[in-house]
Design an enzyme around this catalytic site. Structure first.
Site, PDB file in Angstrom:
ATOM      1  N   ARG A  79       2.622  -5.354  10.112  1.00  0.00           N
ATOM      2  CA  ARG A  79       3.714  -4.799   9.320  1.00  0.00           C
ATOM      3  C   ARG A  79       3.706  -3.284   9.388  1.00  0.00           C
ATOM      4  NH1 ARG A  79       1.367  -2.197   5.299  1.00  0.00           N
ATOM      5  NH2 ARG A  79      -0.474  -3.045   4.254  1.00  0.00           N
ATOM      6  N   GLY A  80       4.789  -2.679   8.929  1.00  0.00           N
ATOM      7  CA  GLY A  80       4.818  -1.237   8.757  1.00  0.00           C
ATOM      8  C   GLY A  80       4.097  -0.845   7.482  1.00  0.00           C
ATOM      9  N   ASP A  82       1.230   1.591   5.161  1.00  0.00           N
ATOM     10  CA  ASP A  82      -0.185   1.935   5.174  1.00  0.00           C
ATOM     11  C   ASP A  82      -0.980   0.870   4.426  1.00  0.00           C
ATOM     12  OD1 ASP A  82      -2.692   3.633   4.909  1.00  0.00           O
ATOM     13  OD2 ASP A  82      -1.329   5.145   5.726  1.00  0.00           O
ATOM     14  N   PHE A  85      -2.918  -3.050  -1.703  1.00  0.00           N
ATOM     15  CA  PHE A  85      -3.701  -4.100  -2.357  1.00  0.00           C
ATOM     16  C   PHE A  85      -2.784  -5.194  -2.857  1.00  0.00           C
ATOM     17  CE2 PHE A  85      -5.167  -5.929  -6.395  1.00  0.00           C
ATOM     18  CZ  PHE A  85      -6.314  -6.564  -5.958  1.00  0.00           C
ATOM     19  N   ALA A 147       5.249  -1.797  -3.908  1.00  0.00           N
ATOM     20  CA  ALA A 147       5.005  -1.421  -2.519  1.00  0.00           C
ATOM     21  C   ALA A 147       5.876  -2.237  -1.572  1.00  0.00           C
ATOM     22  CB  ALA A 147       3.525  -1.639  -2.165  1.00  0.00           C
ATOM     23  N   ILE A 148       6.192  -1.632  -0.425  1.00  0.00           N
ATOM     24  CA  ILE A 148       6.985  -2.294   0.603  1.00  0.00           C
ATOM     25  C   ILE A 148       6.307  -2.102   1.956  1.00  0.00           C
ATOM     26  CG2 ILE A 148       9.161  -2.249   1.904  1.00  0.00           C
ATOM     27  CD1 ILE A 148      10.574  -1.482  -0.680  1.00  0.00           C
ATOM     28  N   GLY A 149       6.197  -3.175   2.694  1.00  0.00           N
ATOM     29  CA  GLY A 149       5.712  -3.131   4.071  1.00  0.00           C
ATOM     30  C   GLY A 149       6.359  -4.262   4.826  1.00  0.00           C
ATOM     31  N   CYS A 178      -1.038   3.183   0.065  1.00  0.00           N
ATOM     32  CA  CYS A 178       0.058   3.500   0.980  1.00  0.00           C
ATOM     33  C   CYS A 178      -0.118   4.859   1.653  1.00  0.00           C
ATOM     34  CB  CYS A 178       1.401   3.414   0.272  1.00  0.00           C
ATOM     35  SG  CYS A 178       1.746   1.750  -0.333  1.00  0.00           S
TER      36      CYS A 178
END
Length: 234
Positions: A79-80, A82, A85, A147-149, A178
């Site tokens: 995934r994109g 960083d 958790f 958070a987004i990935g 991130c």
């Protein structure tokens, strides 16, 4: 006339990260060949740290033996984003959808994921917003709440978002969340001015926000038996 959009929602409870990853890979492959419709996985993970494809190991502040001693796992993904958790009391959504079918580009897709979490927070009087100056995810002031990935392959999405309902925030002290130093991580329970309802309610509200923002009109929820059947038959 608006074209109906179909979505299957799989409410999966607590799922090991590696199992969820394998399932995403299978669903993504099936979505590419139109074997399934758009699918949304709603779940939680046991304590797990994940790194994106940039492999920013320097943002992990403890050793792998220390992670194991804490009862946490470490996974490398495609995934994109960083390091982040995942753990109990955090709502995770993994959309397996065709961006072409919903008429979205990658940037707008990510913005919609941000809006999904922003809308959920607003239900509890929490004013959240998208990150500024290259900061990913969703924030309440200087504190990160979501958070987004994502990964996009041949126009099909996987991975997704993680929204902090009431996780143990101490887990975030072992990473640079991130990749953004000197920033706090927060939760809905910490920011809301009232006691939040049971987590099942919040999970359902997050799903409802996703459905509204992405414009799905035909939604089917899958139970555990249906999900097990898919795993056995495919």
């Amino acid at each position: 006339m608006r074209v109906p959009r179909s979505l299957e929602v799989w409410k999966m409870g607590v799922v090991n990260y590696s199992e969820a990853l394998k399932l995403q890979e299978k669903l993504t492959a099936d979505r590419k060949i139109h074997k399934i419709t758009d699918t949304l996985l709603s779940l939680q993970h046991p304590p797990t740290y994940t790194l994106g494809k940039r492999r920013t190991d320097h943002n992990l502040l403890v050793s792998e033996p220390e992670l194991k001693a804490m009862g946490a796992e470490l996974h490398y993904t495609q995934r994109g984003g960083d390091i982040t958790f995942h753990g109990p009391h955090q709502a995770v959504l993994y959309p397996i959808i065709s961006l072409r079918d919903v008429g979205l580009g990658a940037r707008k897709y990510v913005e919609n994921l941000e809006l999904t979490m922003i809308e959920l927070a607003s239900l509890y009087g929490v004013q959240a917003c998208a990150g500024q100056k290259g900061e990913t995810g969703v924030w309440v002031g200087e504190r990160k709440i979501g958070a987004i990935g994502v990964r996009i392959s041949s126009g099909i999405t996987s991975h997704g978002l993680a929204f902090n309902i009431n996780p143990d925030l101490n887990y975030f002290k072992h990473i640079v969340p991130c990749g953004i130093a000197d920033k706090e991580v927060t939760s809905l329970q910490k920011e809301a001015e009232r006691v939040v309802p049971p987590e099942e309610v919040i999970h359902d509200q997050l799903i409802a926000c996703f459905i509204r923002i992405f414009g799905y009109t035909d939604v089917i929820s899958k139970d555990s038996a249906s999900i097990s059947s898919y795993n056995l038959e495919n």
